[in-house]
Design an enzyme around this catalytic site. Structure first.
Site, mmCIF file in Angstrom:
data_model
loop_
_atom_site.group_PDB
_atom_site.id
_atom_site.type_symbol
_atom_site.label_atom_id
_atom_site.label_comp_id
_atom_site.label_asym_id
_atom_site.label_seq_id
_atom_site.Cartn_x
_atom_site.Cartn_y
_atom_site.Cartn_z
ATOM 1 C CG ASP A 86 -10.072 -13.968 -15.434
ATOM 2 O OD1 ASP A 86 -9.317 -13.133 -14.918
ATOM 3 O OD2 ASP A 86 -11.305 -13.960 -15.264
ATOM 4 C CG LEU A 106 -19.049 -16.419 -15.680
ATOM 5 C CD1 LEU A 106 -18.630 -16.118 -17.120
ATOM 6 C CD2 LEU A 106 -18.908 -17.906 -15.397
#
Length: 303
Positions: A188, A222
């Protein structure tokens, strides 16, 4: 890293231009000696605002089959995975089209209940994007997407093993329930990967990077990670005590199998692409070869 899926942000207005640029790069500039862009991961815009994470809320739209088909044609059918919220897919119209086009439908940034997730899996969803993150929390009265994804044997689950996105000990539970064959390590990663702490851009949003954690400055959500695949591998060795075969399985072979490119990716054998990563005794990457050409060599590694 020898190959990757280019991942988009939720922005339907600019997405057409982004997809054109990615398609042009893949066709004209993505030769041997650099990691191969094997396709596109469309992360949004058909997601749930309740679980948007770092995706911009004002760009989120409802699932639209015709719009997706337009984007898919624009890329020359290069979209391999779409992260979306199946509970918003009326009559599973988009899901039915994804199955026809052989695009992997992945539950992510979704607020689906356990029952809704189960229904989506029965209809053909076979993937869960960054498990535990961007989805309704696991609860003993509603196990949610997490519970459904873990309990269904045919669902692959992605994990980000950076020690930030979820507790390391949860890996033991995931592997015990899913087996290593259904676990896919992802990073990611965003553009701050390999860079020092500071402020960076993610789809037009400001991101603060501090001690390995990437957070939106606007509301402390996040915002991806700066995890490298090799550091992910090293973390898994530490947390799960995996053999080298098991490390390769969840960082390479499983991904190739999932994307149906195992005939030429995911392992080293005659006839496959010469994608090779050489690891030194200290666990660091010493040499990377992409399709037979050196992409990276650690200075003095073989002196």
């Amino acid at each position: 890293m020898t190959s990757f899926l280019a991942t988009t942000m939720t922005n339907p207005i600019q997405l057409g231009d982004v997809l054109k640029n990615l398609t042009e790069y893949r066709a004209k500039s993505n030769g041997p000696g650099v990691p191969e862009m094997i396709g596109i991961h469309l992360e949004g815009p058909f997601i749930n605002k309740e679980q948007k994470g770092a995706q911009p809320a004002d760009s989120i739209i409802s699932p639209n089959t015709n719009l997706f088909k337009k984007w898919h044609r624009l890329t020359g059918d290069a979209i391999k995975i779409i992260t979306y919220s199946p509970e918003l897919d009326q009559g599973f119209e988009l899901l039915k089209e994804l199955k026809k086009l052989k695009v992997i439908p992945s539950m992510g940034h979704t607020n689906a209940s356990y029952d809704e997730a189960n229904s989506a899996i029965i209809q053909g969803v076979t993937h869960a994007t960054h498990l535990f993150n961007g989805m309704k929390s696991f609860h003993h009265r509603d196990p949610g997407v997490v519970g459904a994804a873990i309990l269904h044997d045919n669902v692959y689950v992605e994990i980000i093993p950076d020690g930030i996105h979820f507790h390391p000990d949860l890996l033991k539970l995931i592997v015990k329930m899913k087996t290593l064959e259904k676990v896919l390590v992802i990073t990611d990663g965003m553009r701050a990967k390999g860079m020092p702490d500071g402020e960076y851009d993610l789809g037009g949003q400001r991101v603060s990077v501090r001690e390995g954690k990437c957070s939106l400055i606007s509301h402390d959500s996040l915002a991806g990670s700066i995890l490298t695949m090799n550091n992910a591998r090293l973390n898994l060795v530490k947390w799960l005590d995996l053999s080298i075969h098991e490390q390769i399985l969840i960082t390479s072979t499983n991904q190739a199998k999932r994307l149906e490119i195992l005939s030429h990716k995911g392992s080293i054998s005659v006839g496959k692409d010469a994608d090779i990563v050489v690891i030194g005794q200290n666990g660091e990457v010493e040499l990377t070869i992409c399709r037979g050409a050196i992409a990276y060599e650690h200075s003095g590694a073989f002196l």
